[in-house]
Scaffold this active site. Structure first.
Site, PDB file in Angstrom:
ATOM      1  N   HIS A   1       3.342  -8.494   1.199  1.00 50.44           N
ATOM      2  CA  HIS A   1       3.686  -7.584   0.104  1.00 50.44           C
ATOM      3  C   HIS A   1       2.503  -6.741  -0.332  1.00 50.44           C
ATOM      4  CE1 HIS A   1       5.523  -5.801  -3.287  1.00 50.44           C
ATOM      5  NE2 HIS A   1       5.570  -6.809  -4.122  1.00 50.44           N
TER       6      HIS A   1
ATOM      7  N   HIS B   1       7.328   1.284   6.633  1.00 49.03           N
ATOM      8  CA  HIS B   1       7.703   0.822   5.302  1.00 49.03           C
ATOM      9  C   HIS B   1       9.145   0.351   5.339  1.00 49.03           C
ATOM     10  CE1 HIS B   1       8.476   0.883   0.948  1.00 49.03           C
ATOM     11  NE2 HIS B   1       7.171   0.826   0.798  1.00 49.03           N
TER      12      HIS B   1
ATOM     13  N   ASP C   1      -0.531   2.443   1.533  1.00 54.12           N
ATOM     14  CA  ASP C   1      -1.712   1.626   1.807  1.00 54.12           C
ATOM     15  C   ASP C   1      -2.661   2.280   2.801  1.00 54.12           C
ATOM     16  OD1 ASP C   1      -0.947  -0.638   0.197  1.00 54.12           O
ATOM     17  OD2 ASP C   1       0.595  -1.032   1.690  1.00 54.12           O
TER      18      ASP C   1
END
Length: 382
Positions: A224, A264, A319
């Protein structure tokens, strides 16, 4: 419907929310109807918190009052600081230290006896949690470096104040604005694992400290919250290899390695948050070392175009650029996920408040797959 097993609850509608919405095909994210691009470029993190918790953007007077209230709640009890010092000395993981800090905050909550159904009191508690997390995290990192904590700066916003408490120096405008944007981008993102965890806990009418502690715990899992740290570690590996970034990536993909920061669960195109952080990474590069920006953009172009990941719906997520942005801001890489939590706490609080307005205990079903006709044998006969 109860007979249809949906592992991971994928595709299962379990709640309604007015906080955020994601269009994975269009690459669009909105908070309360406002595009993430407009909020990131025009609002502050405090404005976004107000929006998530109150349902509308604040007026100038409301923002001033709200920001002042947050600032007044930044201090943490000496017992919490002592715990951060002990955990730093024990080489505890930052997310575990944060989990402990949030849980400890409740011991010094002035409204601990408030009715769990008093949502105004819950919001005030959530405000205290959100204000104190940066102070506890910065203190933990200072202790790890053998330095004393820096007191919060009353004149700085939440983002700039965290950087100040981390380094002891007021950040420049670009650094402060970049970090503020990063907090906005991570504040909420639909019903992800940590948000759902907070909601489940909140649905029992447990206090908001329990809900946020649960959110921190869920976010600490590597599936996560840890990808931005993984991205930075890969960038370090590329830099230390003395290989051209494209040669390194070619070699890594031939070996079957997965490049973190791509793909994702929801987005099938480039994450809109990644686009914004890429812009900030470029600005930071222009102020100093452009190495990390050049490596990340080179990798993105290569994987997206040459390797055809874009055609397969695999694109950079938030990210991929947040890792290098945080590094350019001077933040230690194992603090990246705690910073994620620092931002997302605002979303967790908002979702608990929203759900408890029309609360129903979250209690899904499971399908039993064990035996049904076992014969009991007394212990002395087994």
């Amino acid at each position: 419907m109860a007979d249809d097993l949906k592992k991971g609850l994928e595709g299962v509608l379990v709640a309604e929310s007015g906080l955020s919405s994601i269009d994975g095909d269009a690459g669009r994210l909105i908070y309360r109807g406002y595009s993430i691009e407009d909020l990131a470029r025009g609002a502050s993190y405090e404005e976004v918190l107000y929006l998530l918790w109150h349902g509308e953007l604040p007026t100038a007077d409301e923002l001033e009052e709200f920001s002042a209230a947050l600032s007044e709640e930044r201090g943490v009890h000496d017992d919490v600081l002592d715990a951060m010092e002990r955990l730093a000395a024990a080489d505890e993981r930052p997310m575990a230290a944060l989990r402990t800090a949030v849980s400890m905050f409740s011991a010094y909550e002035p409204e601990s006896d408030a009715d769990p159904e008093d949502l105004e009191a819950t919001m005030r508690k959530g405000r205290r949690i959100t204000a104190k997390i940066p102070t506890a995290l910065a203190a933990f990192e200072r202790y790890r470096q053998g330095e004393e904590p820096v007191d919060p700066h009353p004149e700085l916003g939440l983002a700039a104040n965290f950087l100040y408490m981390l380094t002891g120096e007021e950040p420049g405008d670009v650094h402060a604005e970049t970090f503020d944007q990063a907090l906005i981008l991570h504040a909420d993102h639909g019903l992800n694992a940590s948000t759902f965890t907070s909601m489940v806990i909140g649905s029992t009418m447990a206090d908001i400290y329990s809900a946020v502690t649960g959110g921190v715990s869920a976010l600490s899992g590597p599936l996560h919250g840890g990808a931005n740290q993984d991205v930075m570690e890969v960038l370090f590996e590329i830099d230390e290899s003395n290989l051209d970034p494209l040669d390194w990536v070619e070699q890594a993909t031939d070996e079957g390695r997965r490049i973190p920061g791509f793909g994702h669960r929801v987005y099938n195109v480039k994450d809109p948050r990644a686009k914004i952080l890429q812009e900030r990474s470029k600005e930071l590069a222009e102020e100093g070392d452009d190495k990390w920006y050049e490596i990340t953009t080179t990798i993105e172009q290569y994987l997206s175009e040459e390797k055809g990941l874009a055609e397969r719906g695999i694109a950079p997520n938030v990210d991929f650029y947040s890792g290098s942005v945080y590094y350019q801001l001077g933040i230690p890489i194992d603090m990246y996920t705690p910073i994620f939590a620092m931002s997302r706490a605002g979303g967790w609080v908002g979702h608990v408040l929203e759900y408890q307005e029309d609360n129903r205990l979250i209690r899904p079903l499971s399908r039993y797959t064990g035996p049904t006709d076992q014969e009991f044998v007394p212990v002395d006969e087994r």
